[in-house]
Design a protein around this motif. Structure first.
Motif, PDB file in Angstrom:
ATOM      1  N   PRO A   1      -1.148  -0.884  -6.059  1.00  0.00           N
ATOM      2  CA  PRO A   1      -0.790  -0.519  -7.430  1.00  0.00           C
ATOM      3  C   PRO A   1      -0.405  -1.750  -8.236  1.00  0.00           C
ATOM      4  O   PRO A   1       0.049  -2.754  -7.664  1.00  0.00           O
ATOM      5  N   ASP A   2      -0.578  -1.679  -9.571  1.00  0.00           N
ATOM      6  CA  ASP A   2      -0.224  -2.818 -10.425  1.00  0.00           C
ATOM      7  C   ASP A   2       1.265  -3.113 -10.359  1.00  0.00           C
ATOM      8  O   ASP A   2       1.700  -4.253 -10.391  1.00  0.00           O
ATOM      9  N   THR A   3       2.068  -2.059 -10.297  1.00  0.00           N
ATOM     10  CA  THR A   3       3.516  -2.269 -10.162  1.00  0.00           C
ATOM     11  C   THR A   3       3.988  -1.501  -8.945  1.00  0.00           C
ATOM     12  O   THR A   3       3.497  -0.413  -8.645  1.00  0.00           O
ATOM     13  N   LEU A   4       4.932  -2.079  -8.241  1.00  0.00           N
ATOM     14  CA  LEU A   4       5.450  -1.461  -7.016  1.00  0.00           C
ATOM     15  C   LEU A   4       6.853  -0.939  -7.316  1.00  0.00           C
ATOM     16  O   LEU A   4       7.755  -1.717  -7.630  1.00  0.00           O
ATOM     17  N   PRO A   5       7.032   0.374  -7.211  1.00  0.00           N
ATOM     18  CA  PRO A   5       8.294   0.965  -7.654  1.00  0.00           C
ATOM     19  C   PRO A   5       9.501   0.623  -6.792  1.00  0.00           C
ATOM     20  O   PRO A   5      10.609   0.523  -7.294  1.00  0.00           O
TER      21      PRO A   5
ATOM     22  N   ASP B   1       1.901 -14.533  -1.512  1.00  0.00           N
ATOM     23  CA  ASP B   1       3.132 -13.799  -1.831  1.00  0.00           C
ATOM     24  C   ASP B   1       2.854 -12.329  -2.105  1.00  0.00           C
ATOM     25  O   ASP B   1       3.784 -11.517  -2.138  1.00  0.00           O
ATOM     26  N   ALA B   2       1.575 -11.967  -2.294  1.00  0.00           N
ATOM     27  CA  ALA B   2       1.209 -10.569  -2.507  1.00  0.00           C
ATOM     28  C   ALA B   2       0.493  -9.995  -1.282  1.00  0.00           C
ATOM     29  O   ALA B   2      -0.075  -8.905  -1.334  1.00  0.00           O
ATOM     30  N   GLY B   3       0.494 -10.720  -0.168  1.00  0.00           N
ATOM     31  CA  GLY B   3      -0.034 -10.187   1.092  1.00  0.00           C
ATOM     32  C   GLY B   3      -1.505 -10.420   1.341  1.00  0.00           C
ATOM     33  O   GLY B   3      -2.056  -9.917   2.323  1.00  0.00           O
ATOM     34  N   CYS B   4      -2.192 -11.149   0.433  1.00  0.00           N
ATOM     35  CA  CYS B   4      -3.624 -11.447   0.610  1.00  0.00           C
ATOM     36  C   CYS B   4      -4.472 -10.184   0.757  1.00  0.00           C
ATOM     37  O   CYS B   4      -5.540 -10.216   1.377  1.00  0.00           O
ATOM     38  N   ASP B   5      -4.008  -9.066   0.234  1.00  0.00           N
ATOM     39  CA  ASP B   5      -4.857  -7.872   0.200  1.00  0.00           C
ATOM     40  C   ASP B   5      -5.795  -8.002  -0.996  1.00  0.00           C
ATOM     41  O   ASP B   5      -5.703  -8.962  -1.779  1.00  0.00           O
ATOM     42  N   PHE B   6      -6.693  -7.052  -1.147  1.00  0.00           N
ATOM     43  CA  PHE B   6      -7.542  -7.043  -2.334  1.00  0.00           C
ATOM     44  C   PHE B   6      -6.764  -6.440  -3.501  1.00  0.00           C
ATOM     45  O   PHE B   6      -6.018  -5.474  -3.322  1.00  0.00           O
TER      46      PHE B   6
ATOM     47  N   ARG C   1       0.826  -1.216   0.000  1.00  0.00           N
ATOM     48  CA  ARG C   1       0.000   0.000   0.000  1.00  0.00           C
ATOM     49  C   ARG C   1       0.859   1.264   0.000  1.00  0.00           C
ATOM     50  O   ARG C   1       0.362   2.344  -0.290  1.00  0.00           O
ATOM     51  N   ARG C   2       2.126   1.124   0.377  1.00  0.00           N
ATOM     52  CA  ARG C   2       3.049   2.267   0.308  1.00  0.00           C
ATOM     53  C   ARG C   2       3.916   2.178  -0.957  1.00  0.00           C
ATOM     54  O   ARG C   2       4.906   2.896  -1.081  1.00  0.00           O
ATOM     55  N   GLY C   3       3.576   1.257  -1.867  1.00  0.00           N
ATOM     56  CA  GLY C   3       4.327   1.135  -3.112  1.00  0.00           C
ATOM     57  C   GLY C   3       5.646   0.402  -2.948  1.00  0.00           C
ATOM     58  O   GLY C   3       6.547   0.545  -3.768  1.00  0.00           O
ATOM     59  N   VAL C   4       5.773  -0.396  -1.894  1.00  0.00           N
ATOM     60  CA  VAL C   4       7.024  -1.121  -1.636  1.00  0.00           C
ATOM     61  C   VAL C   4       6.759  -2.618  -1.773  1.00  0.00           C
ATOM     62  O   VAL C   4       5.797  -3.143  -1.207  1.00  0.00           O
ATOM     63  N   ARG C   5       7.601  -3.297  -2.541  1.00  0.00           N
ATOM     64  CA  ARG C   5       7.442  -4.741  -2.751  1.00  0.00           C
ATOM     65  C   ARG C   5       8.347  -5.506  -1.798  1.00  0.00           C
ATOM     66  O   ARG C   5       9.538  -5.208  -1.695  1.00  0.00           O
ATOM     67  N   ILE C   6       7.786  -6.461  -1.075  1.00  0.00           N
ATOM     68  CA  ILE C   6       8.606  -7.346  -0.246  1.00  0.00           C
ATOM     69  C   ILE C   6       9.024  -8.516  -1.137  1.00  0.00           C
ATOM     70  O   ILE C   6       8.185  -9.280  -1.608  1.00  0.00           O
ATOM     71  N   ASP C   7      10.308  -8.637  -1.343  1.00  0.00           N
ATOM     72  CA  ASP C   7      10.838  -9.681  -2.207  1.00  0.00           C
ATOM     73  C   ASP C   7      11.144 -10.918  -1.346  1.00  0.00           C
ATOM     74  O   ASP C   7      11.999 -10.876  -0.467  1.00  0.00           O
TER      75      ASP C   7
END
Ligand code: FES
Length: 591
Positions: free
Chosen positions: A562-566, A552-557, A283-289
């Motif tokens: 965002p479609d891509t996380l910068p 792997d995407a956090g089970c959010d809706f 939700r803050r645009g950060v991807r956990i790898d």
């Protein structure tokens, strides 16, 4: 910028009239014009008689209000959904996103200049953090705090690690009905959250590590007066946040999420926290790898000796200096320049940490409880998008194991057959549960802790390799592979496993493999019929099953991120050349 009562006026097409009307109504509650001119601090009220983990919320709110008023603000409490693990059908995870939506929209709808989030039970703090990550208001978190412990026959009990351990002993016939009833009455002896390093404690620790709560917030016991003083200080601090920040968008950065992941490894935290952090970060645009998280775990050892990985409880962690003392040990591996709600950087907060001589709970990096991080990420033909195992609380000899699959197709199938005398199962088999993921169940229940079949438990078997697309309580333990992604219900390879197949688990090489020829798997896939989407459901259930993302995407809706996380976390930082950290990495087989 509009503030206070002028904020977010109801739409009547006449802003002055909207304010006039708002004040007319709120005055019915006895507020003066002086009070209504103050900066407003909203306080979430998550008290519920169905939520014993939140039993102290009214006292915490009273103390928070005192702090807000001492600092010149106007406190306004408002209700949101409250979730307790044992009172959430079908699962609390199914409702987490609803609580996040509720909290987010009520913060947005009401004229709050800052918000104090009071929560504690497993899904509540994640939902609240997801909400503020989306709204971006000045925010501060007050966890309800952990329970104190009680004993049974001289042995200390911890909810809910010992709930499971004693239940397993009861199933195995080792203790009788009277003993299990006594344990039942003593497992949760005070208000507060589970006092082991389960999900609630883990989330409270990483919330403090990310800088979203004041020092001490994670570990002060729920019923200590110290926690009320923390609430008062948090209320006062919320007023300062309105004037001078930092705001939640400043705090919830990629660096802060990296710190949270580092702490998750070091405290032997819950696997659930990985899903929640992924959702908050997105939700803050950060991807956990996931692979980056795994690599981080080869550098960060487990330092905190708490159940279920160790032996102590949250009250002992608090006495040993609390989370701040853990952070002090981790300094070379943390971003120290990140802001916190205290107004100081994390480095400044850590510098003020209490040093407790001869404490036994927090270890140094070169004398860890476990040489690597608590959680490993597995890949392989069974989990192309990943799976996790909390190897710090597994049976070491089972971490490299090949066994015969015994498959349960659903939770109902598991309940029906696991204790059946005719079940064909042996101690070296691998128990497989599927259709228990985010969509399959739905709500990804904490069913990954598959019970040992009664006939084996009675022979003294207390652990087996168990794999599923479900989650597991952070308080549980065993050689248990979770969050297999994609889940079976959306066609993940788990759907192709048949009883009798061989499954290989090799944690050192991060491997989870179904030992079946590719041609055979393709043939099975051609014959596979997926469960049909239930088109008859309506309301929230329909929203959930149509939009929930995989683990792997956090089970959010899907419509919340965002479609891509910068940006990507973790970025391993600090002095990786630090001798202690390097020794830990060497012990994990990674230079
Ligand atoms: Fe609420 Fe364990 S049931 S924290």
């Amino acid at each position: 910028m509009t503030t206070g009562m002028r904020r977010g006026l109801t739409s009547y097409g006449d802003a002055e009239f909207s304010l006039f009307l708002r004040k007319a109504f709120v005055k019915a509650m006895g507020y003066s014009d002086d009070a209504l001119e103050r900066p407003i601090v909203g306080i979430t009220n998550t008290y519920s008689e169905f939520n014993p983990c939140h039993a102290t919320v009214p006292q915490l709110i009273a103390a928070t209000k005192r702090g807000v008023m001492l600092a010149g603000g106007l406190p306004m409490e408002f209700p949101t959904i409250s979730l307790h693990e044992s009172f959430a059908y079908p699962t609390s995870m199914y409702l987490r996103n609803l609580m996040a939506l509720d909290t987010e929209e009520m913060i947005r709808a009401q004229p709050v200049d800052a918000v104090v989030l009071v929560g504690g039970c497993d899904k509540t703090l994640p939902a609240q953090l997801m909400a503020v990550a989306s709204v971006n208001v000045p925010a501060i978190v007050i966890p309800t705090g952990p329970m104190l412990t009680r004993t049974h026959q001289g042995e200390r009990l911890g909810a809910c690690t010992d709930c499971r351990r004693y239940w397993a002993r009861f199933r195995a016939g080792e203790i009788d009905q009277h003993a299990i009833d006594q344990v039942n009455a003593r497992l949760a002896p005070t208000a507060g959250t589970c006092m082991v390093m389960g999900t609630a404690s883990t989330i409270a620790c990483i919330t403090e590590a990310m800088g979203m709560s004041l020092p001490g917030a994670a570990t002060i016991p729920a019923v200590h007066a110290e926690r009320l003083r923390l609430a008062e200080a948090s209320g006062a601090r919320a007023v300062t946040l309105i004037r001078s920040g930092p705001r939640s968008e400043d705090i919830l950065s990629a660096k802060a999420f990296t710190n949270a992941l580092t702490v998750l490894h070091a405290i032997g935290g819950s696997t659930n926290a990985l899903i929640h952090l992924t959702a908050i970060a997105a939700r803050r645009g950060v991807r956990i790898d996931l692979d980056g998280f795994d690599a981080l775990g080869r550098k960060v050892p487990v330092l905190v000796d708490l159940k279920p990985s160790g032996q102590h409880y949250m009250e002992h962690l608090h006495e040993a200096g609390g989370l701040n003392a853990v952070l002090r040990e981790l300094r070379p591996l943390l971003h120290l320049d990140v802001p916190t709600v205290s107004g100081e950087t994390l480095g400044e907060v850590i510098a003020a940490s209490e040093i407790v001589p001869a404490q036994q709970v927090i270890r140094a990096v070169d004398d860890p409880i476990y040489p690597c991080g608590a959680i490993a990420v597995l890949r392989g033909n069974l989990a192309p998008a990943g799976a996790v195992i909390k190897h710090a609380s597994a049976t070491p000899r089972l971490l490299d194991h090949t066994g015969r699959a015994v498959v349960f197709d659903s939770l109902d199938d598991l309940a029906l057959r696991i204790d059946a005398p005719e079940l064909d199962v042996a101690p070296d088999d691998v128990l497989v549960l599927r259709n228990a993921g985010p969509r399959g169940a739905p709500g990804m229940p904490e069913a990954g802790y598959i019970p040992i079949p009664k006939k084996l438990a009675r022979q003294g078997v207390n652990d087996m390799v168990r794999i599923s697309d479900a989650r597991m309580s952070g308080t549980a333990f065993g050689t248990i592979v979770l969050h297999i992604t994609p889940e079976a219900a959306v066609g993940g390879p788990l759907a192709l496993v048949q009883t009798g197949d061989r499954i290989r688990l090799d944690v050192n090489n991060r491997l989870l493999e179904l030992c079946v020829a590719v041609d055979d798997l393709e043939e099975r896939r051609a014959r596979l019929t997926l469960p049909r989407p239930d088109t008859h459901v309506s309301g929230y259930r329909r929203l959930y099953v149509q939009h929930v993302l995989q683990a792997d995407a956090g089970c959010d809706f899907d419509f919340m991120v965002p479609d891509t996380l910068p940006e990507t976390a973790p970025v391993v930082v600090g002095s990786t050349a630090d001798r202690s950290a390097r020794r830990a990495a060497d012990a994990c087989g990674d230079g």
